[in-house]
Write an enzyme that holds these catalytic residues in place. Sequence first.
Site, PDB file in Angstrom:
ATOM      1  N   LEU A  11       3.891  70.397  42.908  1.00  0.00           N
ATOM      2  CA  LEU A  11       2.836  71.311  42.592  1.00  0.00           C
ATOM      3  C   LEU A  11       2.858  71.669  41.379  1.00  0.00           C
ATOM      4  CD1 LEU A  11       3.374  73.668  45.772  1.00  0.00           C
ATOM      5  CD2 LEU A  11       1.692  71.478  45.471  1.00  0.00           C
ATOM      6  N   ASN A  12       3.738  71.877  40.545  1.00  0.00           N
ATOM      7  CA  ASN A  12       3.845  72.180  39.188  1.00  0.00           C
ATOM      8  C   ASN A  12       5.141  71.245  38.498  1.00  0.00           C
ATOM      9  OD1 ASN A  12       4.754  73.609  36.720  1.00  0.00           O
ATOM     10  ND2 ASN A  12       3.372  75.127  37.122  1.00  0.00           N
ATOM     11  N   PRO A  13       4.891  70.417  37.668  1.00  0.00           N
ATOM     12  CA  PRO A  13       6.028  69.595  37.359  1.00  0.00           C
ATOM     13  C   PRO A  13       7.210  70.313  36.470  1.00  0.00           C
ATOM     14  CG  PRO A  13       3.885  68.058  37.009  1.00  0.00           C
ATOM     15  CD  PRO A  13       3.601  69.842  37.461  1.00  0.00           C
ATOM     16  N   GLN A  42      13.539  73.585  38.981  1.00  0.00           N
ATOM     17  CA  GLN A  42      14.086  74.098  40.277  1.00  0.00           C
ATOM     18  C   GLN A  42      15.341  72.822  40.370  1.00  0.00           C
ATOM     19  OE1 GLN A  42      14.150  76.933  41.372  1.00  0.00           O
ATOM     20  NE2 GLN A  42      13.228  76.840  43.230  1.00  0.00           N
ATOM     21  N   GLY A  69       9.123  72.739  49.935  1.00  0.00           N
ATOM     22  CA  GLY A  69       9.896  73.768  48.961  1.00  0.00           C
ATOM     23  C   GLY A  69      11.102  72.751  48.404  1.00  0.00           C
ATOM     24  N   GLY A 128      13.608  74.277  46.441  1.00  0.00           N
ATOM     25  CA  GLY A 128      14.903  75.333  45.875  1.00  0.00           C
ATOM     26  C   GLY A 128      16.175  74.994  45.846  1.00  0.00           C
ATOM     27  N   GLU A 129      16.434  74.207  47.245  1.00  0.00           N
ATOM     28  CA  GLU A 129      17.714  73.917  47.742  1.00  0.00           C
ATOM     29  C   GLU A 129      18.040  72.539  47.558  1.00  0.00           C
ATOM     30  OE1 GLU A 129      18.878  77.125  51.034  1.00  0.00           O
ATOM     31  OE2 GLU A 129      16.795  77.097  50.968  1.00  0.00           O
TER      32      GLU A 129
HETATM   33 MO1  MOS Z   1      18.182  80.127  50.353  1.00  0.00          MO
HETATM   34  S1  MOS Z   1      20.249  79.864  50.682  1.00  0.00           S
HETATM   35  O1  MOS Z   1      17.464  80.055  51.942  1.00  0.00           O
HETATM   36  O2  MOS Z   1      18.005  81.640  49.421  1.00  0.00           O
END
Ligand code: MOS
Length: 765
Positions: free
Chosen positions: A658-660, A666, A729, A731-732
């Site tokens: 969505l935003n390179p 991230q 997502g 983030g992880e």
């Molecule tokens: Mo993440 S471990 O679900 O903030």
Amino acid sequence: MSIIDTVKQAATGMMVKLTPDAPPDPLIARKHGALGTSVPRIDGPRKVRGKAQFAAEVPAENMTYAALLYSTVARGRITALDTAATEAVPGVVFVMTHRNAPRLKPPALFQTDPRAAGASSLPVMQDAEIHWNGEPVAIVLAETQEQADHAKSLITVAYQAEPARLSFAEAATQSHQPPNVMGEPAMIQVGDAEAALAGAAFKVDLTFRTPRHSHAAIEPHAATVWWDGDQLVVHDTTQMLHQERWTLAGIFGIPEESIRILSPFVGGGFGGKGLWSHQILAVAASKLSGRPVRVALSREGVFRIAGGRTTTEQRVALGAKADGTLAALIHTGIVAMTEHNNCPEQFTFPARHLYAADAMLLEQRVAEMDMLANTFMRAPGESIGTFALETAMDELAEAMGIDPIELRRRLEPEKDPTSGHAFSSRNILEAYAKGAERFGWDKRSPVPRSRREGEWLVGMGVATATYPYYRMPGAAARVTLTRDGHARVAMASHEMGMGTATVQAQAGADRLGLPVENVTFEYGDTLLPAGTIAGGSSQTASIAAAVTAASAKLVADLLKRAGNDSPLAGLSADDVEARDGGLGHRDGGDRFESYASILGRAGLEEVSAEAEAPPPMEVMSYSMHSYGAQFCEARVNAVTGEVRVSRFLGSFDTGRILNPRNATSQFRGGIIMGLGLALMEETEFDERSGRVMNPSLAEYHVPVHLDVPEIDVIWTDIPDPHAPLGAHGIGEIGITGVGAAVANAIYSATGKRVRDLPITLDKLL
Ligand code: MOS
């Protein structure tokens, strides 16, 4: 209640029946717009100028500053407690212990109810019992932080220590299967995996150990709280606003509506910014003292009372047939946990969805210990599960004499190996191919310890990254359009530095057909429509789905208001699209009316609509995951054993990007945290006392600039048609697979396998 149960419950309550084959989000196909561009971070300027106010910076008149005293035994009772000297210190306003604390209900435990935020269900400061070494036994309020810290040091406490469960090995002999692991069964069995392993042509059967980790966000946990009569205001650093509000309401026996929680900025949250004892103690002490309270944990305080990743012992056994496909996939193990928390560290989850195998045995067990409650920490389970699984895959490839990427190609399943669902979007082999080419994988020698440059042994390793797609039910958003062509998109959600506000402004702009500068995303306040947690890499999808619903409602309302005098007269919501600051016929013709004109003719300054997202049926119908291939080049000093990661590439498949710029950040952040997991992070838990022995960043090592090479990041950018915006997502996923990629590179460099994290130099000598 698990995520899946919550989804099911939400689905039954809905009037609309959602088919899993709902048409893909029209924004996926849209070529021009804000999404997909590197819009700079909206919160960036305020942060670099020091204008972003974090929870520990919120001013209040008559403020008091809190210091917490932590227990020094792991289990037992307080037998004597003397606060007289403390109370005599100038500036001390109030001292609270279990003797004068108000009666409080225990926190509702996260995941036992979708509204709950408690990281532990232990009552907070309600009696003389001690449950872990580090539990708060007193809170001191003073006019300054220094006075509070000094006064706290004068409290004397005597304990009657009782036997505590502090040995993981001993606790492991009493392990049990938890009732479920994040709503999934603790054990999955397909066929007889042990028998299949015994008969396999090639096999590995390995044991891995991973240590405890502590959260080390740049912003330690902090809250500034006050009561205004019966109204409670909490400025917190949290990734679960409404859940925290509901849980505090239960603890203090007050209506939810009388609590407001604000959290506009979070200085890093990786699963640890939930509800711990310090917020509860601050609220209670503020009530009794009648003064505002700022509780800002010291770094030591974070190690003592805010949990992190727990320790595991894992077995991965793989048996392959002569053709290179898997006869047996076994991933089992034990994690340390308390009986008061709910995070069994889902390390078997990657093995449930990655590889085809004739027979499988995947089992998680829990060993109960007397320690601080563990909690989520960036890809809980998946980060350390992929360390074990993907190191074992590398060992199997070597036993078979084939390239590790070729092994993954042979094991690619047609459908999800345990759920049987179709994959919504899975381009893992493309990610491998792109990554291998860019990294120069063809230059890797299959023979370990075959490349030396001076004192340095050089090797390359690869591993799979994977993390589930989640979307949380129950999120609502409000969209407000103003006559001057601006919009506000609002939901009580969280900006922890990952770019939420920026990406949601982009999404709102494209959804409403407005330039991104005209869209504001409002978040971080429980006065806004009830949002979602920032967890499980789910927030982007959860917000987007609610904004879609609210926008649809808004468009229907606008059409009604446009009436018969509009060029849009007679068109239904399905006929129109938002574009160029108004609504137009989908055929692209000239039937169009601007928002300014519609609102102007209706005599309105603004119009708004609020709606809840439909339940996330997609996760019930498809196997939805993100993937990646992590490539590492490591150098190991032949004399000292020192490890230097010299090159790293992450090649990801996470739906549409969505935003390179945000995405790069991230992914890189996840990979850097993975380097810490691989090479340095370990919370030292003294099994004699239950004490954490390295509660500072001097002794708990995380990667610093010199530990981090230039990290290259690429992606497939193939939209997932079943996800809002086509995106997952991210983030992880970045941290997953990194531990194994580093371990495999170290093996390639040295010929030594280390299956016990972190891989410190003593293990390589
Ligand atoms: Mo993440 S471990 O679900 O903030």
